[in-house]
Design an enzyme around this catalytic site. Structure first.
Site, PDB file in Angstrom:
ATOM      1  N   LEU A  66       0.823  -1.223   0.000  1.00  0.00           N
ATOM      2  CA  LEU A  66       0.000   0.000   0.000  1.00  0.00           C
ATOM      3  C   LEU A  66       0.856   1.272   0.000  1.00  0.00           C
ATOM      4  O   LEU A  66       0.319   2.362  -0.136  1.00  0.00           O
ATOM      5  CB  LEU A  66      -0.936   0.006   1.216  1.00  0.00           C
ATOM      6  CG  LEU A  66      -1.977  -1.115   1.274  1.00  0.00           C
ATOM      7  CD1 LEU A  66      -2.904  -0.910   2.478  1.00  0.00           C
ATOM      8  CD2 LEU A  66      -2.795  -1.183  -0.010  1.00  0.00           C
ATOM      9  N   LYS A  67       2.152   1.161   0.201  1.00  0.00           N
ATOM     10  CA  LYS A  67       3.072   2.318   0.174  1.00  0.00           C
ATOM     11  C   LYS A  67       2.515   3.494   0.984  1.00  0.00           C
ATOM     12  O   LYS A  67       2.355   4.602   0.473  1.00  0.00           O
ATOM     13  CB  LYS A  67       3.344   2.753  -1.275  1.00  0.00           C
ATOM     14  CG  LYS A  67       4.010   1.670  -2.124  1.00  0.00           C
ATOM     15  CD  LYS A  67       4.358   2.178  -3.506  1.00  0.00           C
ATOM     16  CE  LYS A  67       5.025   1.138  -4.370  1.00  0.00           C
ATOM     17  NZ  LYS A  67       4.148   0.021  -4.784  1.00  0.00           N
ATOM     18  N   HIS A  69       1.947   6.703   3.228  1.00  0.00           N
ATOM     19  CA  HIS A  69       2.685   7.964   3.317  1.00  0.00           C
ATOM     20  C   HIS A  69       1.716   9.027   3.835  1.00  0.00           C
ATOM     21  O   HIS A  69       0.891   9.541   3.089  1.00  0.00           O
ATOM     22  CB  HIS A  69       3.211   8.343   1.918  1.00  0.00           C
ATOM     23  CG  HIS A  69       4.073   9.567   1.898  1.00  0.00           C
ATOM     24  ND1 HIS A  69       4.485  10.162   0.735  1.00  0.00           N
ATOM     25  CD2 HIS A  69       4.602  10.308   2.894  1.00  0.00           C
ATOM     26  CE1 HIS A  69       5.229  11.215   1.010  1.00  0.00           C
ATOM     27  NE2 HIS A  69       5.312  11.323   2.320  1.00  0.00           N
ATOM     28  N   ASP A  70       1.798   9.331   5.154  1.00  0.00           N
ATOM     29  CA  ASP A  70       0.867  10.297   5.758  1.00  0.00           C
ATOM     30  C   ASP A  70       1.542  10.803   7.032  1.00  0.00           C
ATOM     31  O   ASP A  70       2.689  10.440   7.320  1.00  0.00           O
ATOM     32  CB  ASP A  70      -0.470   9.583   6.046  1.00  0.00           C
ATOM     33  CG  ASP A  70      -1.648  10.551   6.196  1.00  0.00           C
ATOM     34  OD1 ASP A  70      -1.411  11.750   6.483  1.00  0.00           O
ATOM     35  OD2 ASP A  70      -2.795  10.108   6.050  1.00  0.00           O
ATOM     36  N   PRO A  72       2.565  10.909  10.937  1.00  0.00           N
ATOM     37  CA  PRO A  72       2.874   9.734  11.760  1.00  0.00           C
ATOM     38  C   PRO A  72       1.655   9.134  12.458  1.00  0.00           C
ATOM     39  O   PRO A  72       1.482   7.912  12.489  1.00  0.00           O
ATOM     40  CB  PRO A  72       3.890  10.280  12.776  1.00  0.00           C
ATOM     41  CG  PRO A  72       4.554  11.420  12.062  1.00  0.00           C
ATOM     42  CD  PRO A  72       3.491  12.038  11.194  1.00  0.00           C
ATOM     43  N   GLN A 191       8.984  -2.868 -17.450  1.00  0.00           N
ATOM     44  CA  GLN A 191      10.052  -2.698 -16.459  1.00  0.00           C
ATOM     45  C   GLN A 191      11.323  -2.240 -17.179  1.00  0.00           C
ATOM     46  O   GLN A 191      11.682  -2.782 -18.218  1.00  0.00           O
ATOM     47  CB  GLN A 191      10.322  -4.022 -15.724  1.00  0.00           C
ATOM     48  CG  GLN A 191       9.157  -4.499 -14.865  1.00  0.00           C
ATOM     49  CD  GLN A 191       9.057  -3.728 -13.547  1.00  0.00           C
ATOM     50  OE1 GLN A 191       9.683  -2.690 -13.367  1.00  0.00           O
ATOM     51  NE2 GLN A 191       8.247  -4.230 -12.642  1.00  0.00           N
ATOM     52  N   ARG A 212       4.089 -10.776 -13.919  1.00  0.00           N
ATOM     53  CA  ARG A 212       3.710 -11.338 -15.217  1.00  0.00           C
ATOM     54  C   ARG A 212       4.502 -12.567 -15.667  1.00  0.00           C
ATOM     55  O   ARG A 212       3.912 -13.457 -16.290  1.00  0.00           O
ATOM     56  CB  ARG A 212       3.758 -10.219 -16.275  1.00  0.00           C
ATOM     57  CG  ARG A 212       2.594  -9.256 -16.104  1.00  0.00           C
ATOM     58  CD  ARG A 212       2.823  -7.931 -16.776  1.00  0.00           C
ATOM     59  NE  ARG A 212       3.843  -7.151 -16.077  1.00  0.00           N
ATOM     60  CZ  ARG A 212       4.215  -5.927 -16.435  1.00  0.00           C
ATOM     61  NH1 ARG A 212       3.664  -5.350 -17.484  1.00  0.00           N
ATOM     62  NH2 ARG A 212       5.122  -5.276 -15.740  1.00  0.00           N
TER      63      ARG A 212
HETATM   64  O1  C5P Z   1       4.618  -8.105 -13.642  1.00  0.00           O
HETATM   65  P1  C5P Z   1       5.839  -7.637 -12.911  1.00  0.00           P
HETATM   66  O2  C5P Z   1       6.806  -8.735 -12.533  1.00  0.00           O
HETATM   67  O3  C5P Z   1       6.515  -6.485 -13.612  1.00  0.00           O
HETATM   68  O4  C5P Z   1       5.251  -7.077 -11.536  1.00  0.00           O
HETATM   69  C1  C5P Z   1       6.077  -6.463 -10.598  1.00  0.00           C
HETATM   70  C2  C5P Z   1       5.283  -6.111  -9.386  1.00  0.00           C
HETATM   71  O5  C5P Z   1       6.125  -5.367  -8.534  1.00  0.00           O
HETATM   72  C3  C5P Z   1       4.057  -5.254  -9.651  1.00  0.00           C
HETATM   73  O6  C5P Z   1       3.071  -5.657  -8.703  1.00  0.00           O
HETATM   74  C4  C5P Z   1       4.516  -3.858  -9.363  1.00  0.00           C
HETATM   75  O7  C5P Z   1       3.485  -3.037  -8.858  1.00  0.00           O
HETATM   76  C5  C5P Z   1       5.540  -4.097  -8.259  1.00  0.00           C
HETATM   77  N1  C5P Z   1       6.540  -3.063  -8.116  1.00  0.00           N
HETATM   78  C6  C5P Z   1       7.385  -2.658  -9.131  1.00  0.00           C
HETATM   79  N2  C5P Z   1       8.312  -1.665  -8.899  1.00  0.00           N
HETATM   80  C7  C5P Z   1       8.395  -1.094  -7.686  1.00  0.00           C
HETATM   81  C8  C5P Z   1       7.555  -1.515  -6.652  1.00  0.00           C
HETATM   82  C9  C5P Z   1       6.627  -2.508  -6.900  1.00  0.00           C
HETATM   83  O8  C5P Z   1       7.326  -3.183 -10.227  1.00  0.00           O
HETATM   84  N3  C5P Z   1       9.299  -0.184  -7.454  1.00  0.00           N
END
Ligand code: C5P
Length: 232
Positions: A66-67, A69-70, A72, A191, A212
């Site tokens: 959920l990352k 960020h708010d 404390p 990516q 994926r």
């Molecule tokens: O499909 P894939 O292997 O690219 O998925 C990578 C997962 O990692 C996704 O759920 C993506 O939201 C997450 N993620 C990312 N990069 C980040 C943090 C999380 O790709 N910095």
């Protein structure tokens, strides 16, 4: 019990609802040593804490991304609620600063592992500077990793290519969780900075987030097993 290579694979099940989540996860559970799943904000917003509790009750370990960020106080209260849900790993954003991270660590206690996101991998130097951060991106990652470590977090999330940069900033036992993992025979998709599963582990990643290359494979269980074997 000695951890198996499968224990270091977190499958990112980026599906929009519970039915499509289970359509991927059930065959993986039946045919592989799947231990970890990652649930992101889309599925969490669609299905809520009740669904996440069901996943935990099924015996899987859950990484809830959920990352947070708010301020404390709010982050502490949110983590208190998520402790009740029983998730095992949760992300907070290190740019929230030391007070937020310390409140998060104190709310998490011992049973919920907190991972600090350093700099989103969607950033480059120019977009980071546009947010007011003038430091070099790599230096920002290292500085935020140290902040996560000093604030008592259990680990960080970073690109597999940044592991060597962050390791010296971390306490020995901290987790380094890396997405951006691509087996040699799989396209990079969207990516940009990727590594193979074996090279990410060799670089010092302790857990790999893989979406994926497993969930979109012709046979997700076969893809999972091939990756686990490559770590082997
Ligand atoms: O499909 P894939 O292997 O690219 O998925 C990578 C997962 O990692 C996704 O759920 C993506 O939201 C997450 N993620 C990312 N990069 C980040 C943090 C999380 O790709 N910095």
């Amino acid at each position: 019990m000695t951890p198996s290579p499968a224990d270091s694979i977190i499958v990112a099940v980026d599906r929009p609802d519970a039915a499509s989540f289970w359509s991927i996860v059930t065959p993986l559970r039946e045919r592989t040593a799947l231990k970890w799943v990652k649930i992101g904000s889309v599925l969490f917003c669609a299905e809520g804490p009740t669904f996440v509790r069901e996943v935990v009750s099924s015996g899987l370990s859950v990484f809830l991304d959920l990352k947070l960020h708010d301020i404390p106080h709010q982050v502490g209260l949110t983590i208190g609620r998520l402790r009740d849900v029983g998730v095992h790993l949760l992300t907070v954003h290190t740019s929230g600063g030391a007070a937020m991270l310390e409140a998060a660590a104190s709310a998490a206690g011992d049973d919920l592992g907190l991972l600090g996101v350093t700099v989103l991998t969607s950033h480059d130097q120019a977009s980071l500077a546009a947010t007011g951060v003038e430091l070099a991106l790599r230096e920002t990652v290292a500085r935020r990793a140290r902040l996560a470590s000093d604030s008592g977090l259990h680990g960080i999330v970073c690109s597999p290519l940044e592991v060597a940069t962050v390791r010296p900033a971390l306490r020995d036992a901290m987790e380094i969780v890396t997405p951006g993992i691509r087996p040699p025979d799989w396209a990079t998709d969207d990516q940009k900075r990727t590594a193979t599963p074996a090279s990410a582990i060799a670089a010092g990643s302790t857990k790999l987030v893989i979406g994926r290359p497993i969930t979109h494979a012709d046979s997700p269980p076969d893809a999972f097993d091939a990756i686990a074997a490559s770590l082997g």
